[in-house]
Write a protein that holds these residues in place. Structure first.
Motif, mmCIF file in Angstrom:
data_model
loop_
_atom_site.group_PDB
_atom_site.id
_atom_site.type_symbol
_atom_site.label_atom_id
_atom_site.label_comp_id
_atom_site.label_asym_id
_atom_site.label_seq_id
_atom_site.Cartn_x
_atom_site.Cartn_y
_atom_site.Cartn_z
ATOM 1 N N ALA A 74 0.837 -1.201 0.000
ATOM 2 C CA ALA A 74 0.000 0.000 0.000
ATOM 3 C C ALA A 74 0.873 1.254 0.000
ATOM 4 O O ALA A 74 1.926 1.302 0.630
ATOM 5 C CB ALA A 74 -0.921 0.002 1.212
ATOM 6 N N LEU A 75 0.405 2.303 -0.751
ATOM 7 C CA LEU A 75 1.140 3.564 -0.780
ATOM 8 C C LEU A 75 0.955 4.300 0.522
ATOM 9 O O LEU A 75 -0.094 4.249 1.145
ATOM 10 C CB LEU A 75 0.621 4.433 -1.934
ATOM 11 C CG LEU A 75 0.855 3.897 -3.343
ATOM 12 C CD1 LEU A 75 0.162 4.807 -4.354
ATOM 13 C CD2 LEU A 75 2.323 3.772 -3.645
ATOM 14 N N THR A 76 1.969 5.024 0.913
ATOM 15 C CA THR A 76 1.853 5.847 2.097
ATOM 16 C C THR A 76 1.022 7.089 1.777
ATOM 17 O O THR A 76 0.732 7.402 0.620
ATOM 18 C CB THR A 76 3.246 6.273 2.589
ATOM 19 O OG1 THR A 76 3.860 7.066 1.585
ATOM 20 C CG2 THR A 76 4.115 5.053 2.867
ATOM 21 N N THR A 77 0.594 7.808 2.768
ATOM 22 C CA THR A 77 -0.218 9.013 2.593
ATOM 23 C C THR A 77 0.511 10.049 1.745
ATOM 24 O O THR A 77 -0.078 10.681 0.848
ATOM 25 C CB THR A 77 -0.564 9.597 3.971
ATOM 26 O OG1 THR A 77 -1.276 8.606 4.714
ATOM 27 C CG2 THR A 77 -1.414 10.842 3.841
ATOM 28 N N VAL A 78 1.804 10.216 2.020
ATOM 29 C CA VAL A 78 2.570 11.217 1.274
ATOM 30 C C VAL A 78 2.646 10.859 -0.212
ATOM 31 O O VAL A 78 2.457 11.719 -1.103
ATOM 32 C CB VAL A 78 3.975 11.355 1.876
ATOM 33 C CG1 VAL A 78 4.839 12.301 1.038
ATOM 34 C CG2 VAL A 78 3.901 11.843 3.318
ATOM 35 N N GLU A 79 2.920 9.576 -0.482
ATOM 36 C CA GLU A 79 3.008 9.165 -1.882
ATOM 37 C C GLU A 79 1.647 9.277 -2.590
ATOM 38 O O GLU A 79 1.561 9.644 -3.768
ATOM 39 C CB GLU A 79 3.520 7.719 -1.939
ATOM 40 C CG GLU A 79 4.979 7.576 -1.483
ATOM 41 C CD GLU A 79 5.380 6.130 -1.346
ATOM 42 O OE1 GLU A 79 4.472 5.275 -1.213
ATOM 43 O OE2 GLU A 79 6.583 5.848 -1.373
ATOM 44 N N HIS A 80 0.579 8.954 -1.853
ATOM 45 C CA HIS A 80 -0.763 9.050 -2.434
ATOM 46 C C HIS A 80 -1.112 10.506 -2.777
ATOM 47 O O HIS A 80 -1.661 10.804 -3.851
ATOM 48 C CB HIS A 80 -1.778 8.476 -1.444
ATOM 49 C CG HIS A 80 -3.052 8.039 -2.083
ATOM 50 N ND1 HIS A 80 -3.883 7.094 -1.539
ATOM 51 C CD2 HIS A 80 -3.655 8.413 -3.240
ATOM 52 C CE1 HIS A 80 -4.928 6.918 -2.318
ATOM 53 N NE2 HIS A 80 -4.815 7.716 -3.367
ATOM 54 N N LEU A 81 -0.809 11.403 -1.860
ATOM 55 C CA LEU A 81 -1.084 12.824 -2.108
ATOM 56 C C LEU A 81 -0.266 13.355 -3.279
ATOM 57 O O LEU A 81 -0.748 14.177 -4.081
ATOM 58 C CB LEU A 81 -0.790 13.642 -0.849
ATOM 59 C CG LEU A 81 -1.821 13.536 0.277
ATOM 60 C CD1 LEU A 81 -1.339 14.292 1.507
ATOM 61 C CD2 LEU A 81 -3.170 14.084 -0.188
ATOM 62 N N ARG A 82 0.958 12.875 -3.387
ATOM 63 C CA ARG A 82 1.802 13.350 -4.484
ATOM 64 C C ARG A 82 1.189 12.941 -5.839
ATOM 65 O O ARG A 82 1.156 13.711 -6.815
ATOM 66 C CB ARG A 82 3.210 12.783 -4.336
ATOM 67 C CG ARG A 82 4.192 13.334 -5.363
ATOM 68 C CD ARG A 82 5.590 12.756 -5.180
ATOM 69 N NE ARG A 82 6.158 13.102 -3.895
ATOM 70 C CZ ARG A 82 6.414 12.212 -2.929
ATOM 71 N NH1 ARG A 82 6.121 10.929 -3.125
ATOM 72 N NH2 ARG A 82 6.931 12.590 -1.782
ATOM 73 N N ALA A 83 0.678 11.716 -5.884
ATOM 74 C CA ALA A 83 0.044 11.246 -7.133
ATOM 75 C C ALA A 83 -1.241 12.023 -7.429
ATOM 76 O O ALA A 83 -1.520 12.386 -8.582
ATOM 77 C CB ALA A 83 -0.236 9.747 -7.019
ATOM 78 N N LEU A 84 -2.036 12.291 -6.357
ATOM 79 C CA LEU A 84 -3.275 13.040 -6.560
ATOM 80 C C LEU A 84 -3.018 14.470 -7.035
ATOM 81 O O LEU A 84 -3.785 15.023 -7.831
ATOM 82 C CB LEU A 84 -4.084 13.056 -5.258
ATOM 83 C CG LEU A 84 -4.822 11.753 -4.898
ATOM 84 C CD1 LEU A 84 -5.529 11.898 -3.556
ATOM 85 C CD2 LEU A 84 -5.825 11.391 -5.991
ATOM 86 N N LYS A 85 -1.959 15.061 -6.559
ATOM 87 C CA LYS A 85 -1.626 16.423 -6.994
ATOM 88 C C LYS A 85 -1.316 16.459 -8.491
ATOM 89 O O LYS A 85 -1.733 17.367 -9.224
ATOM 90 C CB LYS A 85 -0.442 16.959 -6.202
ATOM 91 C CG LYS A 85 -0.781 17.326 -4.763
ATOM 92 C CD LYS A 85 0.451 17.852 -4.035
ATOM 93 C CE LYS A 85 0.118 18.214 -2.590
ATOM 94 N NZ LYS A 85 1.332 18.711 -1.871
ATOM 95 N N LEU A 86 -0.579 15.455 -8.945
ATOM 96 C CA LEU A 86 -0.267 15.399 -10.369
ATOM 97 C C LEU A 86 -1.533 15.197 -11.206
ATOM 98 O O LEU A 86 -1.756 15.841 -12.244
ATOM 99 C CB LEU A 86 0.735 14.262 -10.642
ATOM 100 C CG LEU A 86 2.135 14.438 -10.045
ATOM 101 C CD1 LEU A 86 2.984 13.199 -10.279
ATOM 102 C CD2 LEU A 86 2.819 15.668 -10.633
ATOM 103 N N ILE A 87 -2.399 14.285 -10.725
ATOM 104 C CA ILE A 87 -3.651 14.030 -11.450
ATOM 105 C C ILE A 87 -4.559 15.256 -11.416
ATOM 106 O O ILE A 87 -5.190 15.639 -12.418
ATOM 107 C CB ILE A 87 -4.363 12.806 -10.846
ATOM 108 C CG1 ILE A 87 -3.513 11.531 -11.073
ATOM 109 C CG2 ILE A 87 -5.749 12.623 -11.450
ATOM 110 C CD1 ILE A 87 -4.044 10.312 -10.372
ATOM 111 N N GLY A 88 -4.650 15.908 -10.233
ATOM 112 C CA GLY A 88 -5.491 17.087 -10.085
ATOM 113 C C GLY A 88 -5.070 18.230 -10.998
ATOM 114 O O GLY A 88 -5.913 18.903 -11.627
ATOM 115 N N ALA A 89 -3.764 18.457 -11.108
ATOM 116 C CA ALA A 89 -3.264 19.532 -11.976
ATOM 117 C C ALA A 89 -3.600 19.248 -13.427
ATOM 118 O O ALA A 89 -3.996 20.149 -14.190
ATOM 119 C CB ALA A 89 -1.756 19.681 -11.775
ATOM 120 N N ALA A 90 -3.475 17.962 -13.821
ATOM 121 C CA ALA A 90 -3.784 17.604 -15.216
ATOM 122 C C ALA A 90 -5.282 17.734 -15.495
ATOM 123 O O ALA A 90 -5.700 18.239 -16.564
ATOM 124 C CB ALA A 90 -3.307 16.177 -15.464
#
Length: 433
Positions: free
Chosen positions: A36-52
């Motif tokens: 499972a991804l950690t919270t920090v890694e999950h947020l980092r991925a969501l930020k990239l998706i959100g910006a796109a």
């Protein structure tokens, strides 16, 4: 003490190495199984998706079907609201206008917000993520605690026998100090303090021997001194009352003999007291017994009792101090000549890994039940003559043999029929001619 120090070092090093390796392997296993991804890694991925997504939705007309489809297949929910409806405090508003993105955290979770300037809308991404303590930090603390607890547990297991042994030593020493001189420590080969326990037992044996010797000497001296002192007092009184010169001369001679007896007793006591291993430094050297005994026996010629010697056919060498060995042999020869009728025989015998000096006589012999008693100071056998010394000869031989390795044994002479006094040596060197 060397055994104790070595075992302590080995236990500490082994426990640290084994626990460290075990915990490291367990941590690696746990890390490889956690996908499972950690919270920090999950947020980092969501930020990239959100910006796109924000860029895509701002350039194209927002399609509600896309948002509905996203929300059906993802745990993170998307929503679009008018910029005027997205109300923020002034400090956050200025940051949002500058960066066009904002991360907010609440009890319900973390949400991401992106400004769509072309459409005048705000893209919201709601998640159920919450900021928690660093799992890795917690695991490190847990592993550290397990490591130290493990080391302490292993050391406690190691030290528990040592504690029991020290308590036993303390109790035995206390009982010995209270007067229970028979107290000894049961030795164990696996004991951490085996050398200390051995030295304590030796010390206890020595103290008990000294106390017993002191009691025995006190009783014996008080008994042996009473007779010459009483004769001296009687002789002095007779001299004071008698004016006959011949009688006075006779009593003077008796007084001198009594003084000589007392002086001989004192010198014997001093000789016995000096036979203490702590007070002497023996000069150990190799002695060839055949030649040495021949020379020694030549000094003990007696008209009343002849001495014969039966040597060994080959040289036999023992390590001993010539002075103290001479004292032993001289006392045994004097004893044999004093109690023998007409013959004394000295034999050298090798049996297995031992060499013996046997001194036999044709006297009345010594009973087996009194053999252990006559080696004590001032103890005489039933066959002792009234004027045959103070009963210290065999005590001196036994005391020397105790620390010189030439042990005294008393038995029956098979040929002459009297007593057999023997010195046993367990370390010797033989050679063939």
């Amino acid at each position: 003490m060397k055994k104790l120090i070595a075992s302590l070092v080995l236990v500490v090093l082994a426990s640290i190495a084994s626990l460290g390796w075990s915990i490291s392997e367990f941590a690696n296993l746990q890390g490889s199984d956690t996908q499972a991804l950690t919270t920090v890694e999950h947020l980092r991925a969501l930020k990239l998706i959100g910006a796109a997504l924000a860029k895509s939705l701002d350039n194209d007309q927002a399609d509600g079907s896309f948002i509905d489809s996203w929300n059906l297949s993802n745990s993170e929910k998307l929503s679009l609201v008018a910029e005027t409806e997205f109300i923020l405090p002034s400090s956050l508003q200025s940051q949002f206008n500058t960066e066009a993105s904002l991360l907010l955290e609440s009890a319900e979770g973390i949400s991401l917000h992106y400004l769509l300037p072309n459409t005048g809308q705000v893209l919201n991404i709601s998640t159920k993520l919450v900021t928690s303590t660093d799992d890795s930090l917690s695991l490190n603390k847990l592993y550290t605690m397990i490591f130290y607890v493990g080391v302490v547990a292993i050391l406690l297991l190691w030290v528990s026998p040592l504690i029991r042994q020290l308590l036993n030593l303390s109790q035995t020493a206390k009982a010995f100090g209270m007067g229970e001189l028979g107290q000894r420590i049961t030795l164990n080969k696996t004991s951490y303090i085996g050398s200390i326990e051995t030295e304590f037992n030796r010390m206890a044996d020595r103290i008990q021997q000294l106390v017993d010797d002191n009691k025995l000497l006190s009783r014996a001296v008080s008994h042996d001194l009473k007779t010459p002192i009483a004769r001296l007092r009687f002789g002095i009184e007779v001299l004071e009352e008698n004016q006959n010169e011949q009688l006075r001369e006779k009593y003077f001679q008796r007084l001198n003999r009594d003084l000589d007896t007392m002086e001989e007793l004192v010198m014997t006591l001093l000789s016995y007291a000096r036979l203490d291993q702590a007070n002497i430094q023996p000069e150990i050297q190799p002695i060839e017994l055949n030649a040495w005994l021949e020379q020694k026996l030549s000094e003990h010629n007696s008209a009343a009792c002849s001495v014969s010697f039966v040597p060994l056919p080959q040289p036999v060498i023992v390590n001993s101090d010539p002075k103290y060995l001479s004292m032993q042999v001289s006392n045994l020869l004097n004893n044999a000549q004093g109690f023998g009728q007409s013959k004394v025989q000295v034999l050298l015998v090798v049996e297995a890994d031992q060499v013996w000096i046997h001194i036999d006589d044709d006297g009345p012999g010594i009973d087996a039940e009194e053999a252990e008693q006559i080696i004590k100071p001032f103890v005489r056998g039933k066959q002792s003559r009234d004027n045959s010394g103070h009963g210290m000869g065999l005590a001196i031989v036994s005391r020397i043999g105790f620390w010189m390795g030439s042990t005294l044994a008393i038995g029956h002479a098979p040929t002459l029929g009297g007593a057999r006094m023997s010195l046993r040596f367990t370390s010797f060197k033989g050679s063939e001619k």
